[in-house]
Design an enzyme around this catalytic site. Structure first.
Site, PDB file in Angstrom:
ATOM      1  CD  GLU A 278       2.825   6.674   4.038  1.00 26.26           C
ATOM      2  OE1 GLU A 278       1.910   6.009   4.581  1.00 26.26           O
ATOM      3  OE2 GLU A 278       2.995   6.736   2.818  1.00 26.26           O
TER       4      GLU A 278
ATOM      5  CE1 TYR B  69       0.851   4.033  -4.600  1.00 30.53           C
ATOM      6  CE2 TYR B  69       2.987   3.047  -4.110  1.00 30.53           C
ATOM      7  CZ  TYR B  69       1.904   3.810  -3.730  1.00 30.53           C
ATOM      8  OH  TYR B  69       1.887   4.364  -2.476  1.00 30.53           O
TER       9      TYR B  69
ATOM     10  CD1 TRP C 111      -3.190   2.217  -9.358  1.00 32.32           C
ATOM     11  CD2 TRP C 111      -3.800   2.670  -7.237  1.00 32.32           C
ATOM     12  NE1 TRP C 111      -2.550   3.362  -8.976  1.00 32.32           N
ATOM     13  CE2 TRP C 111      -2.889   3.672  -7.688  1.00 32.32           C
ATOM     14  CE3 TRP C 111      -4.282   2.748  -5.939  1.00 32.32           C
ATOM     15  CZ2 TRP C 111      -2.466   4.740  -6.877  1.00 32.32           C
ATOM     16  CZ3 TRP C 111      -3.894   3.803  -5.127  1.00 32.32           C
ATOM     17  CH2 TRP C 111      -2.995   4.791  -5.603  1.00 32.32           C
TER      18      TRP C 111
ATOM     19  CG  HIS D 298       0.078   0.527  -3.868  1.00 21.45           C
ATOM     20  ND1 HIS D 298      -1.117   0.669  -4.505  1.00 21.45           N
ATOM     21  CD2 HIS D 298       0.061   1.428  -2.856  1.00 21.45           C
ATOM     22  CE1 HIS D 298      -1.817   1.630  -3.912  1.00 21.45           C
ATOM     23  NE2 HIS D 298      -1.124   2.102  -2.906  1.00 21.45           N
TER      24      HIS D 298
ATOM     25  CD  GLU E 175       3.365   0.517   2.556  1.00 22.47           C
ATOM     26  OE1 GLU E 175       4.392   1.213   2.714  1.00 22.47           O
ATOM     27  OE2 GLU E 175       2.249   1.006   2.307  1.00 22.47           O
TER      28      GLU E 175
ATOM     29  NE  ARG F 141       6.376   5.164  -0.882  1.00 25.18           N
ATOM     30  CZ  ARG F 141       5.140   5.039  -1.385  1.00 25.18           C
ATOM     31  NH1 ARG F 141       4.254   4.299  -0.752  1.00 25.18           N
ATOM     32  NH2 ARG F 141       4.782   5.670  -2.479  1.00 25.18           N
TER      33      ARG F 141
ATOM     34  CD  GLU G  93      -1.468   1.804   2.130  1.00 25.81           C
ATOM     35  OE1 GLU G  93      -0.411   2.276   2.532  1.00 25.81           O
ATOM     36  OE2 GLU G  93      -1.890   1.947   0.968  1.00 25.81           O
TER      37      GLU G  93
ATOM     38  NE  ARG H 281       1.919   1.034   5.314  1.00 30.10           N
ATOM     39  CZ  ARG H 281       2.036   2.351   5.383  1.00 30.10           C
ATOM     40  NH1 ARG H 281       2.748   2.904   6.334  1.00 30.10           N
ATOM     41  NH2 ARG H 281       1.432   3.125   4.488  1.00 30.10           N
TER      42      ARG H 281
ATOM     43  CG  ASP I 283       3.470   0.721  -0.880  1.00 28.15           C
ATOM     44  OD1 ASP I 283       3.052  -0.451  -0.936  1.00 28.15           O
ATOM     45  OD2 ASP I 283       2.753   1.690  -0.564  1.00 28.15           O
TER      46      ASP I 283
HETATM   47  C1  CS2 Z   1       0.240   4.393  -0.069  1.00 28.77           C
HETATM   48  C2  CS2 Z   1      -0.767   5.444  -0.314  1.00 28.77           C
HETATM   49  O1  CS2 Z   1       1.231   5.818   1.457  1.00 28.77           O
HETATM   50  C3  CS2 Z   1       1.175   4.679   1.055  1.00 28.77           C
HETATM   51  O2  CS2 Z   1       1.839   3.758   1.442  1.00 28.77           O
HETATM   52  O3  CS2 Z   1      -0.004   3.102  -0.279  1.00 28.77           O
HETATM   53  O4  CS2 Z   1      -0.183   6.299  -1.251  1.00 28.77           O
HETATM   54  C4  CS2 Z   1      -2.126   4.988  -0.856  1.00 28.77           C
HETATM   55  O5  CS2 Z   1      -2.018   4.617  -2.180  1.00 28.77           O
HETATM   56  C5  CS2 Z   1      -3.097   6.109  -0.717  1.00 28.77           C
HETATM   57  O6  CS2 Z   1      -3.165   6.496   0.628  1.00 28.77           O
HETATM   58  C6  CS2 Z   1      -4.462   5.715  -1.247  1.00 28.77           C
HETATM   59  O7  CS2 Z   1      -5.364   6.701  -0.919  1.00 28.77           O
HETATM   60 MG    MG Z   2       1.182   1.871   0.936  1.00 28.30          MG
END
Ligand code: CS2
Ligand code: MG
Length: 421
Positions: free
Chosen positions: A358, A178, A421, A231, A255, A166, A281, A302, A229
């Site tokens: 991951e 991020y 975020w 995010h 993602e 990634r 996630e 995810r 990602d």
């Molecule tokens: C993220 C994480 O791993 C990922 O893809 O989006 O870093 C996420 O921000 C954290 O697990 C939040 O606790």
């Molecule tokens: Mg993520």
């Protein structure tokens, strides 16, 4: 029938066995570099199991849910009745779903699967249906302050043998974008007892991210899987635009391009790009992804064991996804403890529609608190053959790392508007 009678009848019907009676369950909160919440369940026969209950930045909410509301109802139950206990905790709460409830249920569920597999004398993947693959393809996190640093970081992952990476980069003009870590290997976003404030600017990111992947493909070619990602930062239209711009670079996935509370917004992204999409996630039940899956709006789901109700529930999500050729890509950031990772690897070793896992490495201190038998080799993680899920906790060592309040950051636009975020 009183619940106590039901317990008794069920135990007798199963032909048990005092050995399987749950005699104790406790919660350990420890912070060997970052906070982890772990459930330990003990049985009369002396077999114990552990499960991860960590919800990053909201750890004590889950710990308290477990201690106050779940554990008292567990004592005396038959540890082998995993499905009934799952249904009891899910239906019995009345207030269904949500990350706190589902993380608590997940921890109990994984600990019970650990116990069942130990009692059977088998590694967990054998109970699920056996091995479907030799190893679990994982992706690591490469990041840097700018394109050049990120390109170097990807090269380091390639040298370590990773087949999937990634890539996230700082973006000029965005404060603490991020995904950019402080060290070379570990990324710890929950950095403050009150959320730190980061920035976001979609225009700047859309100008920069495609250039990162252009440079990566020019430098390393097309042999490795590259992931990115978003995010939750883009609107559906912006996400579609990003997906389209990234098409020449053949990503493994894009993602969380946009928030997915409203699952139907993914229709718009899907209409415009063939870049594969991964979401989930932050999901905690099958209901969060039902439409995304049934309408084939994503390519990878995810959801994870720890936040989506454990093995008992995640396998239902995976089965639904398999009807549509959607594959798994479980979350595996460092805020999920090694107990999550160990159990996830058994799940991944079995699940027929596996995609990728991951894998962010834990710090040495974390690995010492959670001894485990999985290992990385040549781009794959391999679960061990120890009965159970292969992860334990050193409770004496855990006590040396007391809870350390840390929250995830927030993001604001240049004019101060709150963003995702
Ligand atoms: C993220 C994480 O791993 C990922 O893809 O989006 O870093 C996420 O921000 C954290 O697990 C939040 O606790
Ligand atoms: Mg993520």
């Amino acid at each position: 029938m009183a619940d106590a009678d039901h317990k008794k009848l069920a135990t007798e019907a199963a032909g048990t066995t005092k050995e399987r009676r749950i005699t104790d369950a406790r919660v350990v909160v420890t912070s060997p570099g970052r906070n982890f919440v772990t459930v330990i369940i003990e049985t009369e026969g002396g077999v114990t199991g552990i499960g991860d209950a960590t919800l990053n930045g909201r750890e004590l909410a889950v710990a308290s849910y477990l201690v106050e509301h779940v554990i008292p109802a567990l004592i005396g139950r038959d540890a082998a009745q995993i499905e009934d206990i799952w249904q009891y905790l899910y239906r019995g709460a009345y207030w269904r779903r949500g990350p706190v409830t589902m993380s608590a249920i997940a921890a109990i569920d994984v600990a019970l699967w650990d116990i069942k597999a130990k009692m059977a004398g088998m590694p967990l993947y054998q109970l699920l249906g056996g091995r479907s693959r030799e190893g679990v393809l994982v992706y690591g996190h490469a990041n840097g302050g700018d394109i050049e640093e990120t390109v170097d970081a990807v090269g380091r992952y390639i040298d370590m043998g990773y087949k999937a990476i990634r890539a996230q980069s700082g973006v000029p003009g965005i404060k603490d974008a991020y995904g950019v870590g402080r060290g070379t290997m570990y990324y710890e976003p929950a950095d403050n007892s009150l959320p730190s404030v980061t920035g976001w600017d979609t225009r700047k990111a859309l100008n920069y991210v495609p250039r990162l992947f252009d440079k990566l493909r020019l430098t390393y070619g097309f042999d490795h899987h590259l992931l990115h990602d978003g995010h939750h930062r883009y609107t559906p239209q912006e996400a579609a635009n990003l997906g389209k711009m990234l098409e020449p670079y053949q990503l493994f996935w894009l993602e969380d391009a946009t928030p997915a509370e409203n699952q139907e917004v993914f229709r718009l992204i899907r209409q415009h790009t063939v870049t594969p999409l991964a979401v989930g996630e932050v999901f905690n039940t099958i209901w969060d992804c039902k439409d995304l899956i049934e309408e084939q709006l994503i390519d990878y789901i995810r959801a994870t064991l720890v936040h989506a109700g454990g093995i008992t529930h995640l396998r239902r999500i995976a089965d639904l996804a398999s009807l549509y050729q959607i594959r798994t890509g479980c979350h595996g950031a460092t805020d999920l403890s090694p107990a999550s990772m160990g159990a996830a690897l058994h799940f991944d070793t079995w699940v027929p529609n596996f995609g990728i896992q991951e894998y962010m490495r834990h710090s040495d201190a974390t690995d010492e608190v959670f001894p485990h038998d999985y290992h990385f080799a040549d781009g794959y993680l391999h679960c061990g053959e120890t009965p159970g899920h292969g992860v334990t906790i050193d409770e004496a060592l855990a006590k040396k790392y007391p809870y350390d309040p840390k929250q995830l950051p927030v993001a604001r636009l240049a004019d101060g508007t709150m963003w995702n975020w």
